[in-house]
Enzyme design. Structure first.
Site, PDB file in Angstrom:
ATOM      1  N   SER A  98       1.517  -3.686   7.380  1.00 25.87           N
ATOM      2  CA  SER A  98       0.788  -4.538   6.441  1.00 25.87           C
ATOM      3  C   SER A  98       0.796  -5.986   6.935  1.00 25.87           C
ATOM      4  O   SER A  98       1.857  -6.602   7.050  1.00 25.87           O
ATOM      5  CB  SER A  98       1.419  -4.468   5.059  1.00 25.87           C
ATOM      6  OG  SER A  98       0.826  -5.443   4.239  1.00 25.87           O
TER       7      SER A  98
ATOM      8  N   HIS B 215      -3.044  -2.368   7.593  1.00 23.82           N
ATOM      9  CA  HIS B 215      -3.207  -2.474   6.135  1.00 23.82           C
ATOM     10  C   HIS B 215      -3.455  -3.942   5.781  1.00 23.82           C
ATOM     11  O   HIS B 215      -2.678  -4.826   6.153  1.00 23.82           O
ATOM     12  CB  HIS B 215      -1.935  -1.941   5.465  1.00 23.82           C
ATOM     13  CG  HIS B 215      -2.021  -1.835   3.983  1.00 23.82           C
ATOM     14  ND1 HIS B 215      -2.678  -0.805   3.336  1.00 23.82           N
ATOM     15  CD2 HIS B 215      -1.530  -2.622   2.999  1.00 23.82           C
ATOM     16  CE1 HIS B 215      -2.579  -0.964   2.035  1.00 23.82           C
ATOM     17  NE2 HIS B 215      -1.894  -2.073   1.798  1.00 23.82           N
TER      18      HIS B 215
ATOM     19  N   ASP C   1      -3.950  -6.492   2.754  1.00 27.62           N
ATOM     20  CA  ASP C   1      -3.741  -6.691   1.318  1.00 27.62           C
ATOM     21  C   ASP C   1      -4.549  -7.874   0.816  1.00 27.62           C
ATOM     22  O   ASP C   1      -4.286  -9.018   1.196  1.00 27.62           O
ATOM     23  CB  ASP C   1      -2.257  -6.956   1.048  1.00 27.62           C
ATOM     24  CG  ASP C   1      -1.447  -5.687   1.079  1.00 27.62           C
ATOM     25  OD1 ASP C   1      -1.862  -4.709   0.425  1.00 27.62           O
ATOM     26  OD2 ASP C   1      -0.405  -5.662   1.758  1.00 27.62           O
TER      27      ASP C   1
ATOM     28  N   MET D  33      -5.458 -10.113  -2.304  1.00 24.33           N
ATOM     29  CA  MET D  33      -4.956 -10.489  -3.634  1.00 24.33           C
ATOM     30  C   MET D  33      -5.740 -11.676  -4.171  1.00 24.33           C
ATOM     31  O   MET D  33      -5.971 -12.642  -3.436  1.00 24.33           O
ATOM     32  CB  MET D  33      -3.485 -10.871  -3.535  1.00 24.33           C
ATOM     33  CG  MET D  33      -2.634  -9.774  -2.941  1.00 24.33           C
ATOM     34  SD  MET D  33      -0.944 -10.324  -2.784  1.00 24.33           S
ATOM     35  CE  MET D  33      -0.174  -8.819  -2.213  1.00 24.33           C
TER      36      MET D  33
ATOM     37  N   HIS E 209      -6.947  -3.010   1.053  1.00 21.19           N
ATOM     38  CA  HIS E 209      -6.384  -2.729  -0.270  1.00 21.19           C
ATOM     39  C   HIS E 209      -6.728  -3.890  -1.206  1.00 21.19           C
ATOM     40  O   HIS E 209      -6.157  -4.971  -1.100  1.00 21.19           O
ATOM     41  CB  HIS E 209      -4.861  -2.565  -0.101  1.00 21.19           C
ATOM     42  CG  HIS E 209      -4.126  -2.331  -1.373  1.00 21.19           C
ATOM     43  ND1 HIS E 209      -2.751  -2.426  -1.451  1.00 21.19           N
ATOM     44  CD2 HIS E 209      -4.545  -1.986  -2.614  1.00 21.19           C
ATOM     45  CE1 HIS E 209      -2.364  -2.151  -2.691  1.00 21.19           C
ATOM     46  NE2 HIS E 209      -3.436  -1.895  -3.415  1.00 21.19           N
TER      47      HIS E 209
ATOM     48  N   MET F 235      -6.455  -5.741  -4.410  1.00 23.27           N
ATOM     49  CA  MET F 235      -5.716  -5.974  -5.657  1.00 23.27           C
ATOM     50  C   MET F 235      -6.447  -7.106  -6.360  1.00 23.27           C
ATOM     51  O   MET F 235      -6.006  -8.262  -6.354  1.00 23.27           O
ATOM     52  CB  MET F 235      -4.265  -6.341  -5.325  1.00 23.27           C
ATOM     53  CG  MET F 235      -3.470  -5.151  -4.838  1.00 23.27           C
ATOM     54  SD  MET F 235      -1.992  -5.620  -3.948  1.00 23.27           S
ATOM     55  CE  MET F 235      -2.688  -5.885  -2.329  1.00 23.27           C
TER      56      MET F 235
ATOM     57  N   MET G 298       1.550   3.097  -5.232  1.00 21.38           N
ATOM     58  CA  MET G 298       2.332   1.860  -5.109  1.00 21.38           C
ATOM     59  C   MET G 298       3.796   2.168  -5.418  1.00 21.38           C
ATOM     60  O   MET G 298       4.106   2.754  -6.467  1.00 21.38           O
ATOM     61  CB  MET G 298       1.824   0.777  -6.071  1.00 21.38           C
ATOM     62  CG  MET G 298       0.442   0.224  -5.758  1.00 21.38           C
ATOM     63  SD  MET G 298       0.210  -0.312  -4.057  1.00 21.38           S
ATOM     64  CE  MET G 298       1.461  -1.605  -3.908  1.00 21.38           C
TER      65      MET G 298
ATOM     66  N   ASP H  85       3.086   2.491  -0.522  1.00 22.53           N
ATOM     67  CA  ASP H  85       2.936   1.064  -0.233  1.00 22.53           C
ATOM     68  C   ASP H  85       3.930   0.240  -1.046  1.00 22.53           C
ATOM     69  O   ASP H  85       3.839   0.196  -2.268  1.00 22.53           O
ATOM     70  CB  ASP H  85       1.486   0.658  -0.569  1.00 22.53           C
ATOM     71  CG  ASP H  85       1.173  -0.774  -0.185  1.00 22.53           C
ATOM     72  OD1 ASP H  85       2.011  -1.427   0.465  1.00 22.53           O
ATOM     73  OD2 ASP H  85       0.061  -1.236  -0.528  1.00 22.53           O
ATOM     74  N   GLY H  86       4.847  -0.406  -0.334  1.00 15.93           N
ATOM     75  CA  GLY H  86       5.786  -1.321  -0.979  1.00 15.93           C
ATOM     76  C   GLY H  86       7.235  -0.906  -0.784  1.00 15.93           C
ATOM     77  O   GLY H  86       7.622   0.205  -1.163  1.00 15.93           O
TER      78      GLY H  86
HETATM   79  C1  DX5 Z   1       2.356  -5.226  -2.143  1.00  8.82           C
HETATM   80  C2  DX5 Z   1       1.434  -4.936  -0.974  1.00  8.82           C
HETATM   81  C3  DX5 Z   1       2.096  -4.231   0.163  1.00  8.82           C
HETATM   82  C4  DX5 Z   1       3.083  -5.037   0.884  1.00  8.82           C
HETATM   83  C5  DX5 Z   1       4.115  -4.138   1.501  1.00  8.82           C
HETATM   84  O1  DX5 Z   1       1.686  -5.993  -3.061  1.00  8.82           O
HETATM   85  O2  DX5 Z   1       0.357  -4.140  -1.404  1.00  8.82           O
HETATM   86  O3  DX5 Z   1       1.156  -3.729   1.082  1.00  8.82           O
HETATM   87  O4  DX5 Z   1       2.492  -5.822   1.881  1.00  8.82           O
HETATM   88  O5  DX5 Z   1       5.029  -4.947   2.073  1.00  8.82           O
HETATM   89  P1  DX5 Z   1       6.577  -4.617   2.195  1.00  8.82           P
HETATM   90  O6  DX5 Z   1       6.673  -3.478   3.150  1.00  8.82           O
HETATM   91  O7  DX5 Z   1       7.160  -5.870   2.660  1.00  8.82           O
HETATM   92  O8  DX5 Z   1       7.042  -4.203   0.800  1.00  8.82           O
HETATM   93 ZN    ZN Z   2      -1.128  -2.848   0.015  1.00  6.83          ZN
END
Ligand code: DX5
Ligand code: ZN
Length: 227
Positions: free
Chosen positions: A6, A31, A33, A35, A64, A66, A135, A173-174
């Protein structure tokens, strides 16, 4: 098995270099992310960054979202080079038209659900998606602790997939690190998103190789073969 570093955990001052580092690590997906500061309490980056990184690698771009208003972002991310776009089940009745729109844009269709959302909510969508992203932390920030209570969701999704003879991939994920990845593999996940554990390693390539070995050792399908 697919490993997806990610980019959220990368050095933002050197995104191009970090993308190349991921590209040469042996990982299959990158990946990304996204946000919006509304759906989650943090802001990351937008389509312009994805577009700038696209020429640097042939990796599968796993976007992804969010975001509270993904409908305005689907075309921009598709044009920027996303191979797959994931939206959230928590958007409620908006989810179905979003999945159709992603399909119409010619991109792989992903759906994600947050830890408090029941896995039963996903059932009506299973035959419409390519990827289910479970998640394993509450989204918004990297580096959080893995929530173990999400493991039964992976097992349930995997059971439904087999019963209904479907082909979607199951991602986690996470908080996925060298310890928790084993639990996820054993539960039936096949896509492993990991930020901090991979980008935080001195050698991303060595970290990906190590993670792959751990997943392999805990893959239930392979364990069956050994019996
Ligand atoms: C969380 C994200 C994840 C995050 C995972 O909001 O969607 O993709 O980057 O990161 P780590 O592995 O650090 O939890
Ligand atoms: Zn993610």
């Amino acid at each position: 098995m697919i490993i997806a570093p990610s980019l959220l955990a990368a050095d933002y001052g050197q995104l191009a270099k970090e993308t190349t580092r991921a590209s040469t690590s042996g990982a299959e997906w990158l990946h990304l992310d996204i946000m919006d500061g509304h759906f989650v309490p943090n802001i990351s980056f937008g389509p312009a960054i994805v577009k700038a990184l696209r020429p640097l690698t042939k990796m599968f771009f796993d976007v992804h979202l969010m975001c509270s208003k993904p409908e305005i972002l689907l075309a921009p991310f598709a044009e920027a080079g996303a191979d797959q776009i994931i939206v959230h089940l928590e958007l409620g009745e908006q989810a179905t038209p979003l999945l159709w729109k992603i399909r119409k844009l010619g991109r792989k269709v992903g759906l994600s659900l947050n830890p408090p959302t029941s896995i039963t909510m996903i059932q009506p969508y299973l035959d419409q998606i390519d990827h289910l992203l479970i998640m394993t932390v509450n989204p918004g920030f990297g580096g959080q602790e893995f929530i173990y209570e999400t493991l039964p969701k992976i097992q349930q999704a995997s059971a439904w997939r087999e019963q209904r003879n479907l082909r979607f991939t199951i991602g986690v994920d996470g908080g996925v690190n060298f310890k928790t990845v084993a639990e996820c593999a054993r539960a039936g996940a096949d896509v492993f998103v990991s930020g901090t554990a991979l980008f935080g390693a001195r050698s991303l390539k060595a970290a990906v190789t190590k993670m792959r070995k751990i997943i392999h050792a805990h893959d239930p399908a392979l364990a069956d073969l050994k019996v």
